[in-house]
Design an enzyme around this catalytic site. Structure first.
Site, PDB file in Angstrom:
ATOM      1  N   THR A   1       0.733  -1.267  -0.042  1.00 30.49           N
ATOM      2  CA  THR A   1       0.096  -0.128  -0.068  1.00 30.49           C
ATOM      3  C   THR A   1       1.013   1.127  -0.204  1.00 30.49           C
ATOM      4  OG1 THR A   1      -1.841  -1.157   1.104  1.00 30.49           O
ATOM      5  CG2 THR A   1      -1.955   1.478   1.562  1.00 30.49           C
TER       6      THR A   1
ATOM      7  N   GLU B   1      -5.224   5.071 -16.809  1.00 28.47           N
ATOM      8  CA  GLU B   1      -4.259   4.152 -17.002  1.00 28.47           C
ATOM      9  C   GLU B   1      -4.952   3.083 -17.871  1.00 28.47           C
ATOM     10  OE1 GLU B   1      -1.972   4.101 -12.503  1.00 28.47           O
ATOM     11  OE2 GLU B   1      -4.062   3.011 -12.749  1.00 28.47           O
TER      12      GLU B   1
ATOM     13  N   HIS C   1       3.916  -6.078 -13.912  1.00 29.25           N
ATOM     14  CA  HIS C   1       3.896  -4.780 -14.460  1.00 29.25           C
ATOM     15  C   HIS C   1       4.645  -4.494 -15.485  1.00 29.25           C
ATOM     16  CE1 HIS C   1       3.445  -0.587 -14.230  1.00 29.25           C
ATOM     17  NE2 HIS C   1       2.535  -0.503 -13.451  1.00 29.25           N
TER      18      HIS C   1
ATOM     19  N   ARG D   1      -2.274  -4.640 -19.119  1.00 26.39           N
ATOM     20  CA  ARG D   1      -1.028  -4.868 -18.513  1.00 26.39           C
ATOM     21  C   ARG D   1      -0.617  -6.206 -19.354  1.00 26.39           C
ATOM     22  NH1 ARG D   1      -1.200  -3.214 -12.361  1.00 26.39           N
ATOM     23  NH2 ARG D   1      -1.176  -0.955 -13.031  1.00 26.39           N
TER      24      ARG D   1
ATOM     25  N   HIS E   1       4.336  -8.194  -9.933  1.00 27.52           N
ATOM     26  CA  HIS E   1       3.619  -7.141  -9.366  1.00 27.52           C
ATOM     27  C   HIS E   1       2.249  -7.221  -8.521  1.00 27.52           C
ATOM     28  CE1 HIS E   1       2.518  -2.731  -9.016  1.00 27.52           C
ATOM     29  NE2 HIS E   1       1.343  -2.968  -9.610  1.00 27.52           N
TER      30      HIS E   1
ATOM     31  N   ARG F   1      -5.776  -8.229 -13.663  1.00 28.51           N
ATOM     32  CA  ARG F   1      -6.396  -7.086 -12.979  1.00 28.51           C
ATOM     33  C   ARG F   1      -6.295  -6.011 -13.676  1.00 28.51           C
ATOM     34  NH1 ARG F   1      -4.293  -3.032  -9.421  1.00 28.51           N
ATOM     35  NH2 ARG F   1      -1.957  -3.958  -9.414  1.00 28.51           N
TER      36      ARG F   1
END
Ligand code: FAD
Ligand code: SIN
Length: 558
Positions: free
Chosen positions: A52, A141, A263, A309, A370, A405
């Site tokens: 986080t 993004e 990532h 991604r 990632h 994700r």
């Protein structure tokens, strides 16, 4: 006797809710529950040591008039390549605004449009109101069809963490403990009782190495992901999948462990350990280039640098292997200097320490492990298969992310599930008893280890073969090699644990070996390429999308 981070001496070995993990998920749940319950939050290192604190890009939520919940849901489903669970997608995206309002009310200094337009990072942030989110600046993004990323410049995680930590430290019902590592869960069946309810956890003080039983009515796993299973990762050292491993040993199902997200853009520099270059740079116009300066994403996807991604990371991997180069480059030098400094002050500053001025020079980047899309199976309230045991945040599997994700959906999931789990706990707390029974931790037949070098060696070996054989591009042969190696490590660690006292490194290694096994076994079971799982032996998508669900009972590798 332990010392809480707010300075009070405290003997805390029981409370209503034990939260294991002090990231976005753990702190949010603690704050949401503290008005009706006593809460202890433990972190295996300092409180800030999770993913986080390092989060950069932001939190996805629908605030733009041109955007809609349906758009956000549809983009999430597209990125997840047919494997997202639609009901949880709807649930999470529809609850996004409530969470952002709450975060604003907790004092998170999100970047406003005015501030972003002023293009002066040193200017004070105008005050925000939870009742009016229209002033928030939105960035973009990969995979998102609209601007919908709420952020605090390029250090969103730090801003969120610091605001929540401050609230938690000042709440009388919350105790925060650093340097406490959860070793294993205690369930009633381990005491010879009929049911399997969770009644607490064994916690080790990482300074004294003493292990004690901590009893609670509810235990919440908020331990983050497992990307440390890979040699190159954007994650902090503690991302060793402890929650997944503890839940599995206690009897919970885990799902979709083969979907580890890489990532596309981690800084490539010999001294830069795991520094992420946010996807928001591409969102604001940065290009990916080969060493010769040519762009290449047009050969892979019409969405170019803003494709999801999995596609961008695979394209980079393909080009690096084709050209035999060590990295590719991210180029934002065509944007004005003020624009770069106001949007990406943290990244600019950090790159400068390695001699790279991103206003003038291209940034060398490589893909890195990632995010763990799989995890402990939970329902919409974060409940696991074991009564009174919850899992939230990256350690859990809700079905939101499917096979890949979408950027900035992870923090969102942490908040939404922390909210729903806390509501469920509030409903149940009046009828749930604190256990009076327990089993003390037994170390009578083990000695202090004199072979710590073996642990270090096994860590290294594991992370290397996971990178080489279970990475961005897989084959059956590579996966089988990885499986053979992990089985040898598993034997070694079992033997080690029988003879020696535990330490933090040993515990994390034991958990990582188990999680690596689950990743490899899940990857072997998936006979198709979908999202993050790409194998040369089965390059096509299967007709039907299915989760890979593993059950600990009578488990055998494929
Ligand atoms: P974490 O924040 O990882 O916290 C885990 C906690 O558990 C820590 O306190 C740790 O000490 C504790 N812990 C672990 N094991 C134990 C144990 N055995 N005993 C005691 N404590 C334990 N997502 C987004 O949505 N937007 C972004 O912009 C974004 N940027 C990212 C940038 C980086 C560099 C990284 C690494 C990730 C990013 N992500 C982003 C992903 C996102 O940050 C994480 O998925 C999310 O923060 C996870 O939160 P969490 O609360 O589940 O776990
Ligand atoms: C990033 O800023 O690129 C990370 C965003 C994420 O992982 O969601």
């Amino acid at each position: 006797m332990t010392r809480t981070t707010n300075g009070n001496e405290s003997t805390c070995d029981e409370c209503d809710i034990l939260v294991i993990g002090s990231g976005a998920a753990g702190l949010t749940l603690a704050l949401r529950c503290a008005d009706f319950a006593s809460v202890a939050v433990i972190s295996k290192g300092s409180l800030r040591e999770g993913a986080t604190f390092n989060a950069q890009g932001g939190i996805a939520a629908v605030l733009d008039d041109q955007d809609s919940i349906q758009n956000h849901a549809s983009d999430t489903l597209t990125a997840g390549v047919g494997l997202c669970h639609e009901e949880i997608v709807d649930f999470v995206v529809s609850n996004s605004n409530e969470c952002i309002r709450w975060l604003v009310s907790q004092g998170v200094p999100f970047t406003t449009k005015t501030r972003q337009d002023q293009q002066n990072p040193n200017q004070a942030e105008p005050s925000l109101s939870p009742d009016d989110l229209s002033s928030l600046h939105l960035t973009k993004e990969g995979g998102h069809s609209h601007r919908r990323i709420i952020h605090a410049t390029d250090a969103t995680g730090k801003a969120v963490f610091e605001a929540l930590q401050k609230r938690a430290l000042n709440h009388d019902n919350i105790k925060l403990f650093e340097n406490r590592i959860a070793v294993d869960l205690l369930t009633r069946n381990k005491l010879g009782l009929q049911d399997q309810a969770c009644i607490g956890a064994y916690i080790m003080d990482s300074h004294t190495l003493e292990v004690t039983l901590f009893r609670a009515k509810f235990v919440v796993l908020a331990t983050g992901g497992a990307s440390k299973a890979y040699l190159y990762t954007t994650n902090p050292d503690g991302a060793s999948g402890d929650g997944i491993a503890m839940a599995w040993r206690a009897g919970c199902r885990v799902a979709n462990m083969e979907f580890n997200q890489f990532h596309p853009t981690c800084l490539f520099h010999p001294h830069a350990k795991s520094f992420l270059i946010s996807e928001a740079l591409r969102g604001e116009g940065a290009y990916l280039e080969l060493p010769d300066g040519n762009r290449f994403m047009q050969r892979f996807d019409e969405r170019l640098e803003l494709a999801p991604r999995d596609i961008v990371a695979r394209a980079i991997d393909f080009e690096m292997k084709r050209l035999g180069c060590d990295c590719v480059y991210l180029n934002i030098t065509h944007k004005p200097r003020d624009f770069i400094l106001s949007h990406f002050p943290t990244i600019h500053k950090r790159c400068l320490t390695f001699g790279i001025d991103i206003c003038k020079q291209r940034i060398p980047v490589v893909p890195s492990a990632h995010y763990t899309c799989g995890g402990v199976m939970v329902n919409q309230q974060g409940e696991t298969d074991i009564p009174n045991l919850y899992a939230i945040g990256e350690t859990s599997f809700t079905g939101l992310h499917g096979a890949n994700r979408m950027a900035s959906n992870s923090l969102l999931e942490c908040f939404v599930l922390a909210f729903s789990a806390s509501r469920r706990i509030e409903d149940l707390i009046g009828t749930t008893e604190l256990s009076t029974q327990g089993l003390p931790w037994d170390e009578s037949s083990v000695n202090k280890s004199e072979d710590d070098v073996l642990i270090a060696h096994d860590w290294d070996e594991l992370r290397r073969f996971m990178w080489d054989f279970v990475g961005i591009v897989r084959t059956d042969r590579r996966l089988q090699r990885a499986q053979q190696r992990v089985q040898v490590l598993e034997q070694e660690i079992q033997d080690y644990c029988k003879h020696y006292k535990i330490s933090t490194d040993l515990l994390e290694l034991r958990n990582l070996i188990l999680v690596a096994q689950l990743i490899i076994d899940s990857a072997i079971r998936r006979k198709e390429s979908r999202g993050l799982h790409y194998t040369l032996d089965y390059p096509d998508l299967a007709d039907r999308a299915r989760d890979t669900v593993l059950m600990p009972e009578n488990y055998g590798p494929p």
